[in-house]
Scaffold this motif. Structure first.
Motif, PDB file in Angstrom:
ATOM      1  N   ASP A 177       0.873  -1.161   0.000  1.00  0.00           N
ATOM      2  CA  ASP A 177       0.000   0.000   0.000  1.00  0.00           C
ATOM      3  C   ASP A 177       0.914   1.217   0.000  1.00  0.00           C
ATOM      4  OD1 ASP A 177      -2.313   1.451  -0.058  1.00  0.00           O
ATOM      5  OD2 ASP A 177      -2.795   1.211   2.065  1.00  0.00           O
ATOM      6  N   HIS A 178       0.426   2.344  -0.483  1.00  0.00           N
ATOM      7  CA  HIS A 178       1.277   3.538  -0.612  1.00  0.00           C
ATOM      8  C   HIS A 178       2.574   3.174  -1.336  1.00  0.00           C
ATOM      9  CE1 HIS A 178      -1.407   5.624   2.163  1.00  0.00           C
ATOM     10  NE2 HIS A 178      -1.230   4.652   3.042  1.00  0.00           N
ATOM     11  N   THR A 179       2.470   2.410  -2.418  1.00  0.00           N
ATOM     12  CA  THR A 179       3.665   1.906  -3.082  1.00  0.00           C
ATOM     13  C   THR A 179       4.522   3.021  -3.675  1.00  0.00           C
ATOM     14  OG1 THR A 179       2.310   1.511  -5.049  1.00  0.00           O
ATOM     15  CG2 THR A 179       2.705  -0.369  -3.581  1.00  0.00           C
ATOM     16  N   ASP A 359      -5.274   6.867  -6.208  1.00  0.00           N
ATOM     17  CA  ASP A 359      -3.905   6.350  -6.141  1.00  0.00           C
ATOM     18  C   ASP A 359      -3.841   4.956  -5.530  1.00  0.00           C
ATOM     19  OD1 ASP A 359      -4.698   7.319  -3.666  1.00  0.00           O
ATOM     20  OD2 ASP A 359      -2.721   8.071  -3.112  1.00  0.00           O
ATOM     21  N   LYS A 360      -4.991   4.360  -5.238  1.00  0.00           N
ATOM     22  CA  LYS A 360      -5.028   2.991  -4.728  1.00  0.00           C
ATOM     23  C   LYS A 360      -5.129   2.006  -5.891  1.00  0.00           C
ATOM     24  CE  LYS A 360      -5.012   4.369  -0.458  1.00  0.00           C
ATOM     25  NZ  LYS A 360      -3.790   4.207   0.366  1.00  0.00           N
ATOM     26  N   ASP A 361      -4.881   0.733  -5.585  1.00  0.00           N
ATOM     27  CA  ASP A 361      -4.988  -0.327  -6.581  1.00  0.00           C
ATOM     28  C   ASP A 361      -6.462  -0.728  -6.687  1.00  0.00           C
ATOM     29  OD1 ASP A 361      -4.849  -2.528  -8.215  1.00  0.00           O
ATOM     30  OD2 ASP A 361      -3.388  -3.628  -7.003  1.00  0.00           O
ATOM     31  N   VAL A 362      -7.217   0.073  -7.420  1.00  0.00           N
ATOM     32  CA  VAL A 362      -8.658  -0.148  -7.532  1.00  0.00           C
ATOM     33  C   VAL A 362      -8.949  -1.516  -8.131  1.00  0.00           C
ATOM     34  CG1 VAL A 362     -10.779   0.683  -8.632  1.00  0.00           C
ATOM     35  CG2 VAL A 362      -9.120   2.322  -7.695  1.00  0.00           C
ATOM     36  N   GLU A 363      -8.236  -1.854  -9.198  1.00  0.00           N
ATOM     37  CA  GLU A 363      -8.484  -3.115  -9.884  1.00  0.00           C
ATOM     38  C   GLU A 363      -8.154  -4.300  -8.982  1.00  0.00           C
ATOM     39  OE1 GLU A 363      -8.342   0.183 -12.520  1.00  0.00           O
ATOM     40  OE2 GLU A 363      -6.846  -0.482 -11.074  1.00  0.00           O
ATOM     41  N   GLY A 364      -7.040  -4.228  -8.248  1.00  0.00           N
ATOM     42  CA  GLY A 364      -6.673  -5.314  -7.343  1.00  0.00           C
ATOM     43  C   GLY A 364      -7.664  -5.473  -6.202  1.00  0.00           C
ATOM     44  N   ALA A 365      -8.147  -4.362  -5.678  1.00  0.00           N
ATOM     45  CA  ALA A 365      -9.120  -4.410  -4.583  1.00  0.00           C
ATOM     46  C   ALA A 365     -10.424  -5.059  -5.040  1.00  0.00           C
ATOM     47  CB  ALA A 365      -9.376  -3.005  -4.049  1.00  0.00           C
ATOM     48  N   LEU A 366     -10.906  -4.671  -6.215  1.00  0.00           N
ATOM     49  CA  LEU A 366     -12.153  -5.265  -6.719  1.00  0.00           C
ATOM     50  C   LEU A 366     -11.977  -6.746  -7.033  1.00  0.00           C
ATOM     51  CD1 LEU A 366     -14.926  -3.875  -7.192  1.00  0.00           C
ATOM     52  CD2 LEU A 366     -13.054  -2.302  -6.799  1.00  0.00           C
ATOM     53  N   ALA A 367     -10.819  -7.126  -7.514  1.00  0.00           N
ATOM     54  CA  ALA A 367     -10.567  -8.543  -7.779  1.00  0.00           C
ATOM     55  C   ALA A 367     -10.623  -9.353  -6.488  1.00  0.00           C
ATOM     56  CB  ALA A 367      -9.211  -8.715  -8.467  1.00  0.00           C
ATOM     57  N   ALA A 368     -10.122  -8.778  -5.395  1.00  0.00           N
ATOM     58  CA  ALA A 368     -10.140  -9.481  -4.110  1.00  0.00           C
ATOM     59  C   ALA A 368     -11.560  -9.663  -3.580  1.00  0.00           C
ATOM     60  CB  ALA A 368      -9.288  -8.722  -3.095  1.00  0.00           C
ATOM     61  N   LEU A 369     -12.469  -8.810  -3.998  1.00  0.00           N
ATOM     62  CA  LEU A 369     -13.847  -8.856  -3.506  1.00  0.00           C
ATOM     63  C   LEU A 369     -14.812  -9.572  -4.452  1.00  0.00           C
ATOM     64  CD1 LEU A 369     -14.035  -5.169  -2.241  1.00  0.00           C
ATOM     65  CD2 LEU A 369     -14.065  -7.207  -0.788  1.00  0.00           C
ATOM     66  N   ARG A 423     -33.636  -9.205   2.770  1.00  0.00           N
ATOM     67  CA  ARG A 423     -32.920 -10.422   3.160  1.00  0.00           C
ATOM     68  C   ARG A 423     -31.442 -10.412   2.750  1.00  0.00           C
ATOM     69  NH1 ARG A 423     -36.318 -14.424   4.810  1.00  0.00           N
ATOM     70  NH2 ARG A 423     -38.546 -14.109   4.418  1.00  0.00           N
ATOM     71  N   GLY A 424     -30.996  -9.354   2.109  1.00  0.00           N
ATOM     72  CA  GLY A 424     -29.619  -9.300   1.633  1.00  0.00           C
ATOM     73  C   GLY A 424     -28.713  -8.524   2.573  1.00  0.00           C
ATOM     74  N   ALA A 425     -27.519  -8.211   2.066  1.00  0.00           N
ATOM     75  CA  ALA A 425     -26.533  -7.463   2.847  1.00  0.00           C
ATOM     76  C   ALA A 425     -25.871  -6.420   1.961  1.00  0.00           C
ATOM     77  CB  ALA A 425     -25.483  -8.406   3.418  1.00  0.00           C
ATOM     78  N   VAL A 426     -25.599  -5.265   2.549  1.00  0.00           N
ATOM     79  CA  VAL A 426     -24.894  -4.181   1.870  1.00  0.00           C
ATOM     80  C   VAL A 426     -23.575  -3.961   2.613  1.00  0.00           C
ATOM     81  CG1 VAL A 426     -24.909  -1.712   1.314  1.00  0.00           C
ATOM     82  CG2 VAL A 426     -27.014  -3.075   1.085  1.00  0.00           C
ATOM     83  N   VAL A 427     -22.486  -3.845   1.872  1.00  0.00           N
ATOM     84  CA  VAL A 427     -21.179  -3.585   2.467  1.00  0.00           C
ATOM     85  C   VAL A 427     -20.598  -2.331   1.826  1.00  0.00           C
ATOM     86  CG1 VAL A 427     -18.881  -4.476   2.975  1.00  0.00           C
ATOM     87  CG2 VAL A 427     -20.821  -6.060   2.802  1.00  0.00           C
ATOM     88  N   VAL A 428     -20.371  -1.308   2.635  1.00  0.00           N
ATOM     89  CA  VAL A 428     -19.760  -0.058   2.182  1.00  0.00           C
ATOM     90  C   VAL A 428     -18.264  -0.163   2.437  1.00  0.00           C
ATOM     91  CG1 VAL A 428     -19.669   2.444   2.475  1.00  0.00           C
ATOM     92  CG2 VAL A 428     -21.856   1.225   2.752  1.00  0.00           C
ATOM     93  N   THR A 429     -17.451   0.017   1.399  1.00  0.00           N
ATOM     94  CA  THR A 429     -16.020  -0.190   1.585  1.00  0.00           C
ATOM     95  C   THR A 429     -15.214   0.569   0.537  1.00  0.00           C
ATOM     96  OG1 THR A 429     -14.351  -1.906   1.977  1.00  0.00           O
ATOM     97  CG2 THR A 429     -15.862  -2.269   0.127  1.00  0.00           C
ATOM     98  N   GLY A 430     -13.890   0.503   0.655  1.00  0.00           N
ATOM     99  CA  GLY A 430     -12.980   1.126  -0.300  1.00  0.00           C
ATOM    100  C   GLY A 430     -12.234   2.321   0.239  1.00  0.00           C
ATOM    101  N   SER A 431     -12.742   2.947   1.294  1.00  0.00           N
ATOM    102  CA  SER A 431     -12.115   4.165   1.810  1.00  0.00           C
ATOM    103  C   SER A 431     -12.721   4.538   3.159  1.00  0.00           C
ATOM    104  CB  SER A 431     -12.329   5.328   0.833  1.00  0.00           C
ATOM    105  OG  SER A 431     -12.031   6.573   1.430  1.00  0.00           O
ATOM    106  N   LEU A 432     -11.883   4.922   4.095  1.00  0.00           N
ATOM    107  CA  LEU A 432     -12.402   5.426   5.368  1.00  0.00           C
ATOM    108  C   LEU A 432     -13.152   6.737   5.164  1.00  0.00           C
ATOM    109  CD1 LEU A 432      -9.513   4.597   7.853  1.00  0.00           C
ATOM    110  CD2 LEU A 432     -11.827   3.667   7.898  1.00  0.00           C
ATOM    111  N   TYR A 433     -12.788   7.494   4.125  1.00  0.00           N
ATOM    112  CA  TYR A 433     -13.494   8.737   3.853  1.00  0.00           C
ATOM    113  C   TYR A 433     -14.920   8.448   3.397  1.00  0.00           C
ATOM    114  CZ  TYR A 433      -8.875  10.840   4.203  1.00  0.00           C
ATOM    115  OH  TYR A 433      -7.640  11.228   4.661  1.00  0.00           O
ATOM    116  N   LEU A 434     -15.092   7.424   2.576  1.00  0.00           N
ATOM    117  CA  LEU A 434     -16.440   7.019   2.175  1.00  0.00           C
ATOM    118  C   LEU A 434     -17.230   6.541   3.391  1.00  0.00           C
ATOM    119  CD1 LEU A 434     -18.659   6.242   0.157  1.00  0.00           C
ATOM    120  CD2 LEU A 434     -17.460   4.062  -0.190  1.00  0.00           C
ATOM    121  N   CYS A 435     -16.578   5.740   4.239  1.00  0.00           N
ATOM    122  CA  CYS A 435     -17.250   5.284   5.459  1.00  0.00           C
ATOM    123  C   CYS A 435     -17.686   6.463   6.306  1.00  0.00           C
ATOM    124  CB  CYS A 435     -16.331   4.364   6.252  1.00  0.00           C
ATOM    125  SG  CYS A 435     -15.957   2.797   5.430  1.00  0.00           S
ATOM    126  N   GLY A 436     -16.812   7.450   6.424  1.00  0.00           N
ATOM    127  CA  GLY A 436     -17.157   8.636   7.206  1.00  0.00           C
ATOM    128  C   GLY A 436     -18.352   9.368   6.634  1.00  0.00           C
TER     129      GLY A 436
END
Length: 443
Positions: A177-179, A359-369, A423-436
């Motif tokens: 991270d922060h490569t 500046d994050k690895d957007v593609e890598g993060a989405l692949a992991a999810l 009956r489903g689930a929502v997950v908000v993720t990708g950034s602490l700023y988005l979470c905030g």
């Protein structure tokens, strides 16, 4: 300063690398000399107390919060400095688990103002994070804290928190991270983090022997005669369980810490098996650090962990549908998030709301999810560093996921809830700023 808002506005006018998409990473932009000068100018508020610095690629916010809670449970007057904030900048400085009184922070910034202006006049302008770090230490001294927990911002070698005296350092984990700043190999990341180890002072590692980067950390500790306690060698985690009760939203992770003859059951009100490792690191810091007045007891460790509170780490925000908020923002942290969802959130469909910095690895993060989502609602994380939602949606589609775009964050959450159904689930993720932003909207 007439108020906290006025004082923080002055602080925010300084260079803030948290909000910048690109920046140089060298001793001129991130060097410790300015911080050491500021600390000396105001009487070294970092000295004379038990200070522990927490560095790492993932888990440092969790470990810092856990250790702070343990210290409070042990009866210590405890300061916690963390970043970034989610909703209110006051969150960054806490005393005994509560947001520090405005007057403490305003007074600290008032003390620093003249020194900061003088430094600027000398051609050595201090940054937002440097000033804020020293202000936190001043506020904690004024609050008579005998224990201080400092969460590093980025890296370790050049992080402002490394300028403070410390009786122990934790290295929670190593991942890429922060490569652009810390390097593109785990060995280079390890070198940046390990540089925070203080000569002759304890280091507790959540990185185990055999994991990439451990040898770099171990070598640094040997060179600096710093005692090293490493997960998987000197202490162990077993019997890990993590559960979410869909009826009331209660979450917990349990494990057993092993160290020598000690077998200590631990429980934290956080979701995800990765929190067992974080709890073990925090527990070892509390048990092994040479505290003034004696180490924490096993019972105090258990009580503190059970009382830990930390937002936006697989936090349950609502039910029907279940809404979880998590600040994962790298491929490694998204892989951890995915593992937690597989283990504890069997609901379907799972709809992700994703906003990330460009500046994050957007593609890598989405692949992991990819294998834990049925649909991605791409949105903006907010701020000048935000990736365009269309880039996020394209990255999701490249993994085979359905994706749509909605902004701002509140609209994206509404769209995700509609798609998830009761009956489903929502997950908000990708950034602490988005979470905030989601937490601030109080959905």
């Amino acid at each position: 300063f007439a108020s906290f808002d006025e004082a923080f506005a002055w602080l925010s006018s300084r260079t803030n690398y948290e909000t910048m998409a690109t920046q140089r990473y060298d001793a001129r932009t991130y060097g410790l000399d300015r911080v050491r000068r500021l600390l000396a100018d105001v009487g070294r508020p970092d000295s004379g107390r038990d200070t522990i610095q927490v560095v790492g690629s993932k888990g440092k916010g969790s470990v810092a919060a856990m250790l702070s809670a343990i210290a409070v449970a042990a009866g210590r007057r405890t300061g916690l400095y963390s970043s970034p904030h989610l909703v209110d900048p006051r969150e960054r400085i806490r005393v005994d688990g509560a947001i520090a009184d405005d007057a403490l922070v305003v007074a600290a910034l008032e003390v620093l103002r003249g020194h900061v202006e003088d430094a600027g006049a000398r051609g050595a302008p201090c940054t937002f994070f440097e000033i804020h770090t020293v202000a936190a230490l001043l506020a904690m001294r004024a609050a008579h804290c005998d224990t201080v927990v400092l969460e590093a911002g980025m890296g370790g070698r050049l992080d402002a928190t490394t300028a403070a005296e410390a009786v122990a350092v934790a290295v929670t984990s190593l991942s890429l991270d922060h490569t652009a700043q810390l390097g593109t190999s785990l060995e280079s990341v390890a070198a940046e983090k390990a540089a925070a180890v203080r000569p002759g002072r304890l280091c507790v590692s959540g990185v185990a022997p055999g994991e990439a980067g451990f040898d770099v950390l171990a070598r640094t500790c040997r060179e600096r005669a710093a005692p090293l306690l490493a997960l998987g060698r000197d202490f162990h985690v077993a019997d890990v369980t993590t559960t979410l009760d869909a009826r009331d939203g209660a979450v917990r992770t349990t494990c057993t810490l092993g160290h020598g003859k000690l077998r200590l059951p631990l429980r934290v009100p956080l979701l995800g098996a990765h929190q067992a490792r974080n709890a073990a690191v925090a527990a070892m810091l509390a048990l092994a650090t040479p505290w003034r007045g004696g180490a924490a007891t096993p019972a105090q460790v258990q009580a503190g962990l059970a009382a830990t509170r930390l937002r936006a780490r697989l936090e349950v925000l609502a039910r029907d549908p279940l809404v979880l908020v998590d600040g994962a923002h790298s491929p490694a942290s998204c892989a951890v998030l995915a593992a937690a969802l597989r283990a504890a959130v069997p609901l379907a469909p799972r709809v992700l709301v994703v906003g990330m910095a460009g500046d994050k690895d957007v593609e890598g993060a989405l692949a992991a999810l990819a294998d834990v989502a049925d649909h991605v609602v791409a949105t903006t994380s907010g701020g000048p560093r935000a990736a365009p939602p269309e880039r996020i949606a394209d990255a999701a589609r490249a993994t085979g996921l359905e994706a749509s775009v909605a902004a701002p964050a509140a609209a994206a959450l509404d769209e995700a809830r509609r798609r998830a159904g009761a009956r489903g689930a929502v997950v908000v993720t990708g950034s602490l700023y988005l979470c905030g932003a989601i937490l601030a909207s109080k959905p």
